[in-house]
Write an enzyme that holds these catalytic residues in place. Structure first.
Site, PDB file in Angstrom:
ATOM      1  N   ILE B 133       1.026  -1.346  -0.002  1.00  0.00           N
ATOM      2  CA  ILE B 133      -0.152   0.112   0.142  1.00  0.00           C
ATOM      3  C   ILE B 133       0.729   1.159   0.016  1.00  0.00           C
ATOM      4  CG2 ILE B 133      -1.868   1.236   1.226  1.00  0.00           C
ATOM      5  CD1 ILE B 133      -2.189  -1.410   2.738  1.00  0.00           C
ATOM      6  N   CYS B 134       0.630   2.219  -1.030  1.00  0.00           N
ATOM      7  CA  CYS B 134       1.330   3.485  -0.924  1.00  0.00           C
ATOM      8  C   CYS B 134       0.553   4.512  -0.060  1.00  0.00           C
ATOM      9  CB  CYS B 134       1.479   3.833  -2.419  1.00  0.00           C
ATOM     10  SG  CYS B 134       2.282   5.552  -2.418  1.00  0.00           S
TER      11      CYS B 134
END
Lengths: 294, 194
Positions: B133-134
């Site tokens: 996840i960014c």
């Protein structure tokens, strides 16, 4: 990004410290300061602050036993009923309990509740006292360890921490010192120590740095010298060129770890992978060619 | 590219692993110990205590759409599996996702390692197909005042505000080259809209 931790809002904290400091100064001669007296006198002080009647405050300086305090509450009841009304009307100001003495202060409140049970205002407020208790306990929780704040300090932005916790956080990011809750600028000189009445040694918590963890050193990887030639099990031989180009890729390609499975044929990811595969292949050829001709 | 990788893997298999390959990415070092070999109990209990507290509050008052897999937590306090459900009225309505939280002994001063796991990884411009996840609060914007609950909430809101279901543009490259640990990635946070 939202921080939903229950935090004491900024304007409340100064009042707390104010009240605790006043009790601390007015009760210097109270013997051994048990929780009963503490809570009782706190109530008195906050009540007198609210109502500005000084009938109860005269009892503050006498080192009283539990029984006499009981009668005092009764006299308060009969003589100045408006104090009790204020109690019930502003529950947040009545029940400042000391950290760690939650159990005792609970008893105290039950006692006070029973003695003042006849007045209708106090009786009505008694029902959700347990819940209030909970909320108040969480009001003095450190925002980092979520425990009741020990060696408490409060930041300029009003957020409460244990000093050891905050110190460790400031050490973690020495070049970006931000309040963990609101990201305001924070630092050792920008926090205020909080002194409760019962804290025996009123030294600045900022002066005692938490015991530093012992230095850690890990043993270096066992170097087994030159491993290029080994004749033990099968013969293999390796030659190295100074800057082996694929050594560079090992840092990002992780040969030791399992690769993600190839994408299904026909998907865009599959095409992407094919393209990437070609790209890297050409890159490899380029490197080899460069090595050969350079 | 996969060809090359396989080629190299095969080469390396019969040789003893060289130091140069191993040293690059190490698992987080074990809990620090004092000279006499005892674990630093003070530090140890503190992060466990905080995790316990968070767990209790998360079980008692879970935020909407979030539930803890209690089995996974009782097995290992430092690895939590959390189920989240897509909110109604969003693109992910009715979908179930699973998050894996990994905590190390520096928690809460160090951020947890959070990835999507399982079969259903949300198709989202900030979620890679390997579950990474960014999200800035998972690395540089982490603060110890954040909690599992607030991270879950951030992820849920990130999913909810999505307008179009698509993978990040560099998904393939990243998935094939990244480290297993998303915290080793140098993230570039440029898109605040989703």
């Amino acid at each position: 990004m939202s921080t939903d931790t229950p935090i004491p809002s900024a304007p409340e904290l100064p009042t707390t410290s104010h009240i605790t400091t006043t009790t601390a100064t007015s009760n210097i001669n109270t013997a051994e300061g048990d929780a009963w007296n503490a809570a009782f006198n706190e109530n008195n002080v906050s009540a007198t602050e609210v109502t500005t009647t000084t009938t109860a405050s005269s009892d503050n300086n006498t080192p009283t036993s539990c029984i006499t305090n009981d009668t005092n509450t009764n006299t308060n009841d009969t003589t100045t009923p408006n104090i009790n009304e204020k109690f019930a009307a502003t529950p947040s100001s009545t029940a400042y309990s000391f950290a760690g003495s939650a159990l005792n202060s609970d008893n105290v409140k039950d006692k006070i509740g029973s003695t003042t049970g006849d007045s209708s205002a106090a009786g009505g407020g008694g029902g959700d006292k347990k819940e209030e208790e909970k909320v108040e306990e969480s009001m003095f929780e450190c925002n980092i360890c979520l425990d009741t704040a020990k060696d408490a300090v409060v930041s300029m932005c009003g957020h409460l921490f244990c000093w050891p916790c905050l110190h460790q956080w400031l050490e973690t990011r020495p070049n970006r010192k931000l309040c963990p809750v609101c990201k305001a600028a924070i630092g050792k000189d920008k926090v205020i120590p909080l002194y409760g009445r019962n804290s025996t040694k009123q030294e600045d918590p900022r002066n005692k740095v938490p015991p530093r963890p012992a230095g850690q050193r890990t043993e270096p990887e066992p170097q087994q010298g030159f491993q290029g030639f080994s004749f033990a099990d099968g013969f293999h031989m390796s030659f190295g060129i100074g800057a082996f180009p694929f050594g560079y890729f090992t840092s990002s390609l992780n040969f030791g770890e399992p690769r993600p499975a190839a994408a299904n044929r026909g998907t865009t990811q599959y095409e992407d992978e094919q393209q990437l595969s070609k790209l890297f292949l050409y890159l490899a050829f380029l490197c080899i060619a460069w090595l050969l001709f350079a | 590219m996969s060809k090359i990788v396989k080629l190299f893997k095969n080469n390396k298999k019969d040789k003893p692993p060289k130091a140069e390959i191993i040293t690059e990415q190490k698992e987080p070092e074990p809990i620090p110990t004092t000279k006499c070999g005892k674990p630093l109990v003070l530090d140890n209990t503190r992060w466990e205590k905080r995790l316990q507290k968070e767990l209790m509050s998360l079980i008692k008052e879970p935020p909407p759409g979030v539930s803890v897999d209690e089995d996974s937590v009782t097995r290992n306090l430092s690895q939590w599996k959390i189920n989240i459900t897509g909110f109604e009225g969003t693109l992910y309505e009715g979908e179930n996702f699973q998050l894996l939280f990994k905590f190390n002994h520096k928690y809460p001063f160090d951020s947890p390692e959070v990835t999507f796991i399982g079969n259903n990884i949300p198709v989202h411009p900030h979620v890679y197909s390997n579950g990474h996840i960014c999200l800035s609060i998972l690395t540089e914007d982490w603060s110890p005042a954040l909690s599992v609950q607030s991270v879950c909430l951030s992820i849920a809101s990130m999913l909810s505000s999505c307008r179009e279901k698509k993978r990040p543009p560099d998904n393939t490259l990243y998935v094939n080259t990244c480290n297993k640990n998303p915290k080793k990635t140098k993230w570039w946070y440029h898109d605040d809209s989703v």
